[in-house]
Design a protein around this motif. Structure first.
Motif, PDB file in Angstrom:
ATOM      1  N   GLN A   1       0.837  -1.193   0.000  1.00 63.04           N
ATOM      2  CA  GLN A   1       0.000   0.000   0.000  1.00 63.04           C
ATOM      3  C   GLN A   1       0.876   1.248   0.000  1.00 63.04           C
ATOM      4  OE1 GLN A   1      -3.339   0.129  -0.276  1.00 63.04           O
ATOM      5  NE2 GLN A   1      -3.339  -2.097  -0.485  1.00 63.04           N
ATOM      6  N   ILE A   2       0.430   2.262  -0.719  1.00 59.08           N
ATOM      7  CA  ILE A   2       1.150   3.524  -0.790  1.00 59.08           C
ATOM      8  C   ILE A   2       0.147   4.661  -0.622  1.00 59.08           C
ATOM      9  CG2 ILE A   2       1.007   3.477  -3.304  1.00 59.08           C
ATOM     10  CD1 ILE A   2       3.532   5.140  -3.420  1.00 59.08           C
ATOM     11  N   ASN A   3       0.546   5.702   0.065  1.00 58.57           N
ATOM     12  CA  ASN A   3      -0.326   6.846   0.271  1.00 58.57           C
ATOM     13  C   ASN A   3      -0.805   7.383  -1.089  1.00 58.57           C
ATOM     14  OD1 ASN A   3      -0.879   9.857   0.507  1.00 58.57           O
ATOM     15  ND2 ASN A   3      -0.730   9.276   2.659  1.00 58.57           N
ATOM     16  N   PRO A   4      -2.131   7.514  -1.291  1.00 63.15           N
ATOM     17  CA  PRO A   4      -2.647   7.965  -2.593  1.00 63.15           C
ATOM     18  C   PRO A   4      -2.112   9.329  -3.017  1.00 63.15           C
ATOM     19  CG  PRO A   4      -4.419   7.076  -1.234  1.00 63.15           C
ATOM     20  CD  PRO A   4      -3.211   7.182  -0.351  1.00 63.15           C
ATOM     21  N   VAL A   5      -1.952  10.234  -2.046  1.00 67.07           N
ATOM     22  CA  VAL A   5      -1.449  11.566  -2.373  1.00 67.07           C
ATOM     23  C   VAL A   5      -0.002  11.478  -2.863  1.00 67.07           C
ATOM     24  CG1 VAL A   5      -0.904  13.859  -1.473  1.00 67.07           C
ATOM     25  CG2 VAL A   5      -2.991  12.679  -0.724  1.00 67.07           C
TER      26      VAL A   5
ATOM     27  N   LEU B   1       4.126  11.444  -7.226  1.00 65.17           N
ATOM     28  CA  LEU B   1       5.184  10.761  -7.963  1.00 65.17           C
ATOM     29  C   LEU B   1       4.814  10.548  -9.431  1.00 65.17           C
ATOM     30  CD1 LEU B   1       6.295   8.105  -5.312  1.00 65.17           C
ATOM     31  CD2 LEU B   1       7.557  10.132  -6.065  1.00 65.17           C
ATOM     32  N   GLU B   2       3.525  10.366  -9.706  1.00 67.49           N
ATOM     33  CA  GLU B   2       3.099  10.130 -11.081  1.00 67.49           C
ATOM     34  C   GLU B   2       3.038  11.430 -11.895  1.00 67.49           C
ATOM     35  OE1 GLU B   2      -0.595   8.087 -10.661  1.00 67.49           O
ATOM     36  OE2 GLU B   2       0.344   6.103 -10.533  1.00 67.49           O
ATOM     37  N   LEU B   3       2.570  12.497 -11.262  1.00 65.50           N
ATOM     38  CA  LEU B   3       2.399  13.768 -11.977  1.00 65.50           C
ATOM     39  C   LEU B   3       3.573  14.724 -11.782  1.00 65.50           C
ATOM     40  CD1 LEU B   3      -1.361  14.438 -11.116  1.00 65.50           C
ATOM     41  CD2 LEU B   3      -0.424  13.289 -13.129  1.00 65.50           C
TER      42      LEU B   3
ATOM     43  N   LEU C   1       8.334   4.773  -7.056  1.00 65.29           N
ATOM     44  CA  LEU C   1       7.011   4.144  -7.015  1.00 65.29           C
ATOM     45  C   LEU C   1       7.139   2.628  -6.894  1.00 65.29           C
ATOM     46  CD1 LEU C   1       4.829   6.044  -9.655  1.00 65.29           C
ATOM     47  CD2 LEU C   1       4.223   5.613  -7.273  1.00 65.29           C
ATOM     48  N   TRP C   2       8.073   2.056  -7.609  1.00 63.05           N
ATOM     49  CA  TRP C   2       8.292   0.615  -7.572  1.00 63.05           C
ATOM     50  C   TRP C   2       8.755   0.172  -6.187  1.00 63.05           C
ATOM     51  CZ3 TRP C   2      13.193  -2.308  -9.020  1.00 63.05           C
ATOM     52  CH2 TRP C   2      12.957  -3.684  -9.032  1.00 63.05           C
ATOM     53  N   VAL C   3       9.677   0.938  -5.602  1.00 61.99           N
ATOM     54  CA  VAL C   3      10.180   0.599  -4.270  1.00 61.99           C
ATOM     55  C   VAL C   3       9.067   0.682  -3.226  1.00 61.99           C
ATOM     56  CG1 VAL C   3      11.722   1.324  -2.406  1.00 61.99           C
ATOM     57  CG2 VAL C   3      12.555   1.260  -4.760  1.00 61.99           C
TER      58      VAL C   3
END
Length: 218
Positions: free
Chosen positions: A5-9, A14-16, A62-64
């Motif tokens: 699980q990763i914090n959605p925020v 990280l994506e944007l 993100l992968w880590v």
């Protein structure tokens, strides 16, 4: 590696973040030029080259953190590396601008191939996140294929006819916003095809119905 699980925020940042960082960096150095190894590079070229390691670092993080990396992220990373490399090697911003056309065009082609086979490959990817009838997925896939194709054409027209500053602004904000808004509208329009919780509308078993008829109570 198991998915975590990763914090959605944090995930959204990280994506944007890399795209926003490219925009900010370009706006900062767009009127400057830099000489490296005897070759002069514009601010756009420098911002594009710096964008590559920023994006790769973001995907790696993100992968880590999540233990998972999507095929789309891998594809995007490869395209950015390839066209970023061409941009630096030939000192030509056109290659970096073309990558957006390639990405959107590839998605349109991929979904189109699935449609020609009578399948929605979009359903294979997002089916668990959005339970929807197959007919709904086919409609969404056809419309999204057209949207990706339209974005690819729009990118080609814009980068070939407009200024770098306008293209960077549209690439950073307008294209993602248009795609997000399009998806929201389509999901709303296709709500009749969305599968509700089966337990909520599930009829009672015959035995239970009969029992209520005989006893007059549940």
């Amino acid at each position: 590696m198991a998915e975590k699980q990763i914090n959605p925020v944090l995930k959204q940042v990280l994506e944007l973040g890399p795209t926003v960082a490219f925009f900010a960096l370009y706006m900062w150095i767009k009127d400057k030029s830099y000489t490296v190894g005897g070759t002069e590079y514009s601010g756009f070229i420098v911002a594009a080259v710096i964008f590559v390691p920023i994006l790769l670092a973001s995907i790696a993080l993100l992968w880590v953190l999540s233990g998972k990396i999507s095929r789309m992220q891998v594809f995007t990373a490869l395209v950015v590396i390839f066209f970023g490399g061409l941009t630096a090697w030939f000192n030509d911003a056109s290659f970096f601008k073309m990558k957006t056309t390639i990405v959107y065009g590839f998605f349109a082609l991929l979904l189109g191939i699935g449609l020609m086979r009578g399948e929605s490959w979009l359903q294979y990817v997002l089916g668990e996140m959005l339970p929807m009838q197959h007919a709904g997925w086919m409609i969404l896939t056809r419309r999204l294929t057209g949207m990706f194709a339209a974005l690819a054409v729009a990118n080609e027209v814009i980068w070939r006819t407009q200024s770098d500053a306008l293209w960077v602004t549209l690439e950073t904000f307008a294209f993602p916003a248009a795609l997000f808004g399009f998806l929201i509208l389509q999901i709303t329009a296709l709500s009749p095809h969305i599968i509700e919780d089966e337990a909520a509308g599930k009829p009672d078993a015959p035995g239970k119905t009969a029992g209520r008829d005989r006893d007059g109570q549940a």
